[in-house]
Design an enzyme around this catalytic site. Structure first.
Site, PDB file in Angstrom:
ATOM      1  CD  GLU A 151      -3.057  -0.715   0.074  1.00  0.00           C
ATOM      2  OE1 GLU A 151      -3.215   0.456  -0.324  1.00  0.00           O
ATOM      3  OE2 GLU A 151      -3.682  -1.689  -0.417  1.00  0.00           O
ATOM      4  CB  SER A 192     -57.336 -22.381  35.903  1.00  0.00           C
ATOM      5  OG  SER A 192     -58.667 -22.640  35.502  1.00  0.00           O
TER       6      SER A 192
END
Length: 698
Positions: free
Chosen positions: A96, A380
């Site tokens: 690079e 219930s």
């Protein structure tokens, strides 16, 4: 030859042309300088440059160290430069920016060198013309638009960065910032994505592979190559270019390069892995993230590098998911249900240990969390609050209540509860274990419907409740999390711990932002109430509608089934955990007629709890204080007055009714005259009740 006059005129013309040219050049320089000056004013301030840190996502962890979620717009794991192997640093610089340590941000010589090399190689994209510092400036502060103005800004900013930062700072930031393809930002993330290892463990060949990606990350990614080409030739070629460039810059020998070129490219995955989002326990992770967003804001959650440790136990979570999904796979079609929710909490701390919000995948199509967002009728299971109210008002378990309810006017209609057993008389424990609807309605009306509502709120229900007779049968809406929390009050000896999901939150520097301790409140319930609820819920499991949960040691709970079998529940506890299971269909489609809380939800609860309690610290259920404990009466001298006030009777330990021969455990208790049980045990003197008679839900 020209005459002297002509020569003078030519000299004048040339002089004016020179002056004009100088003026034009000066004007051009001025214009360019002015343009550069104007562009420089749009650059970020120096203090921002000095304080820059790459954005880092938030991680969410279970209490036992399992990563549940990675929340980020960019998957990145920043590391210090000293943790990055030298051969990876050399590889990146070689391909690079070979003159990285010589230039001051902009390298004209390097630009021409790269252009010549690319022309010779026939690849104009082979080597980059921008320096590492320029790339860093572009990636951090600028856009990717290819314009002259952006290029000038890039050069100016690169020079500014070089003035403020050391080369080590620039390189470290670049290696943590640059994109490597497949969603990986920075070398550590790239090492994990492509090779499944820490960056410090990379070989020379692997390092060269990564170094070759930033120039065209989407195209050169190995996963992209596999998907598009079916091979890794493109990536391997680029790796070899990097290795050759390292030889040219003197970082490795030709022999080292040759060995690295021969090394096979072994990837960690066959395709690009999921890098972020909700990875495990996805509905719980979303529950946590909703809390974080509300407290810290979207930007900080996704870019602030927070570390969040939650209360979830991932081993318990896996057991919960396995139980819920196996039940859906095996029984979903036959019982007619499409969804299961489960939530388990530590009743002593409120820590949410497991949460299943849905049994379906993928998550993005089934994000609704039934464990905390589904407001469903509990049937219930709500009787728990009715009986808790009665016990707190001084009712004892042997006291009887009628199952018959006179029709109640409801506007222009008459209502009475459905179900079986509504013509008999039952003890409290017998009616609760057999889930007798009429008895629950009568009891609620006798103790006061407003007081039942107050008790439900007191124990942790947060939804709006209406004080109507059908409330005793669960005609209200609740969430599984609320029910688990409420039942958890019993093993916690009357203390309610607020459900808690987040233990700690730290920022990227390790600073502690939040540390949550259990929020526990003593509800001041009578010890006899707690003891009574323990006995009631145990009778459900041993002799009542929840017998399928009895395979779990020390299990207690209550079943619930709504009208037309649209919702079925089992909510229960052991000394260690309180867990609620809901099963049904989100669109309220009724299930098959055989779908009850005891036949569908209780087995799921049992499958989970058998595994989960092995992972929890062992505890014991609360006991009555010694002064309140009723034990077998000891012989003592009685007075005539004593005989008139008290009497001793043998009762069934489970039902607290007069003992029969069939009762497995019997005790002798002393009662005030008139308060002793008068009916014989209904749990062991008749056939056991059905798993769950469906109550009438008005």
């Amino acid at each position: 030859m020209f005459s002297r006059t002509v020569r003078r005129r030519i000299k004048k013309i040339l002089l004016w042309l020179e002056i004009a040219l100088i003026v034009l050049l000066g004007a051009a320089v001025g214009i360019v300088a002015g343009a550069i000056y104007q562009l420089s004013k749009t650059l970020p301030p120096e203090q921002i440059l000095a304080s820059y840190r790459p954005p880092e996502g938030t991680t969410v962890w279970s209490s036992d160290g399992v990563l549940l979620a990675k929340l980020t717009t960019e998957y990145r794991e920043p590391v210090k430069l000293e943790k990055i192997p030298q051969h990876l640093q050399d590889a990146v610089i070689a391909i690079e920016d070979a003159r990285f340590y010589q230039h001051s941000g902009f390298d004209l010589k390097g630009l021409f060198r790269a252009l010549v090399q690319n022309l010779r190689g026939g690849d104009l994209t082979g080597q980059g013309g921008s320096t590492i510092t320029q790339q860093l400036a572009r990636n951090i502060y600028l856009t990717q638009q290819k314009t002259l103005a952006r290029k000038i800004k890039e050069i100016l900013l690169a020079v500014q960065i070089e003035r403020k930062w050391t080369k080590r700072q620039i390189l470290e930031t670049y290696l943590n910032q640059v994109y490597f393809g497949s969603g990986a930002y920075g070398v550590q993330a790239a090492a994990r994505v492509y090779f499944g290892k820490d960056v410090g463990e990379l070989t020379l060949a692997e390092a060269a592979t990564l170094a070759g990606l930033p120039q065209r990350p989407s195209e050169l990614s190995p996963y992209t190559a596999l998907e598009r080409d079916g091979n890794l030739d493109r990536t391997i070629h680029r790796r070899n270019v990097v290795l050759q460039r390292m030889v040219e810059t003197g970082k490795i020998t030709p022999a080292e390069a040759q060995r690295a070129m021969q090394e096979p490219l072994r990837l960690a995955h066959r395709s690009s892995p999921q890098l972020g989002g909700y990875l495990r326990a996805k509905h719980f992770a979303d529950y946590v993230v909703s809390y974080l967003r509300g407290k810290y804001g979207e930007d900080r959650v996704f870019k602030g590098g927070l570390k969040v440790v939650t209360t979830l136990n991932y081993k318990m979570q896996r057991a919960a998911e396995a139980a819920a999904r196996e039940a859906y796979r095996r029984y979903g079609r036959s019982y007619g249900f499409s969804e299961v929710a489960l939530v388990a909490i530590d009743p002593h701390t409120g820590y949410i240990r497991a949460m299943v919000g849905s049994v379906h995948e993928p998550y993005r199509q089934h994000q609704f969390n039934c464990a905390v967002q589904a407001i469903r009728q509990p049937g219930s299971a709500f009787k728990f609050f009715v009986y808790a109210t009665a016990l707190e008002k001084g009712w004892h378990l042997g006291r009887t209540v009628s199952g018959y309810v006179r029709p109640i006017r409801d506007g222009d209609k008459w209502w009475s509860p459905g179900g079986v057993g509504n013509r008999g008389t039952y003890s409290l424990i017998g009616a609760f274990a057999a889930s007798i609807n009429g008895a629950a309605v009568n009891l609620a009306m006798q103790v006061g419907l407003d007081d039942v509502v107050e008790m439900a709120y007191r124990l942790g229900i947060k939804q709006r409740l209406l004080a109507v007779p059908s409330l005793a049968l669960g005609s209200c809406g609740v969430t599984p999390l609320e029910m688990a929390s409420a039942f958890g009050v019993v093993p916690a000896n009357g203390r309610r711990a607020e459900p808690l999901a987040v233990l700690t939150v730290t920022d990227s520097d390790g600073t502690l932002l939040e540390s949550n301790k259990p929020l526990v409140r003593d509800l001041k319930l009578s010890p006899r109430t707690i003891d009574g609820l323990i006995r009631l819920t145990r009778a459900v499991v041993t002799s009542g509608t929840g017998r399928r949960a009895g395979v779990v040691p020390n299990a207690h709970g209550k079943t619930g089934t709504t009208n037309d079998n649209t919702d079925v529940w089992f909510v229960g506890f052991t000394p260690e955990l309180a867990t609620a299971v809901w099963v049904g269909n989100r669109d309220n489609t009724p299930m098959r007629s055989a779908s009850f809380g005891g036949t569908v939800a209780a087995p799921i609860w049992a499958d989970f709890m058998r595994e989960a309690i092995r992972l929890a610290p062992k505890r014991r259920l609360p006991e009555l204080p010694r002064g309140l404990r009723v034990t077998e009466a000891q012989p003592r001298e009685r007075t005539e007055g004593d005989a008139r006030e008290t009497l001793r009777v043998r009762v069934c330990v489970e039902s607290q009714e007069l003992a029969r021969r069939a009762c497995p455990a019997v005790e002798t208790k002393e009662y005030l005259r008139g308060q002793q049980p008068t009916g014989y045990c209904t749990l062991h003197g008749r056939p056991p009740p059905r798993d769950e008679p469906p109550p009438d839900d008005p």
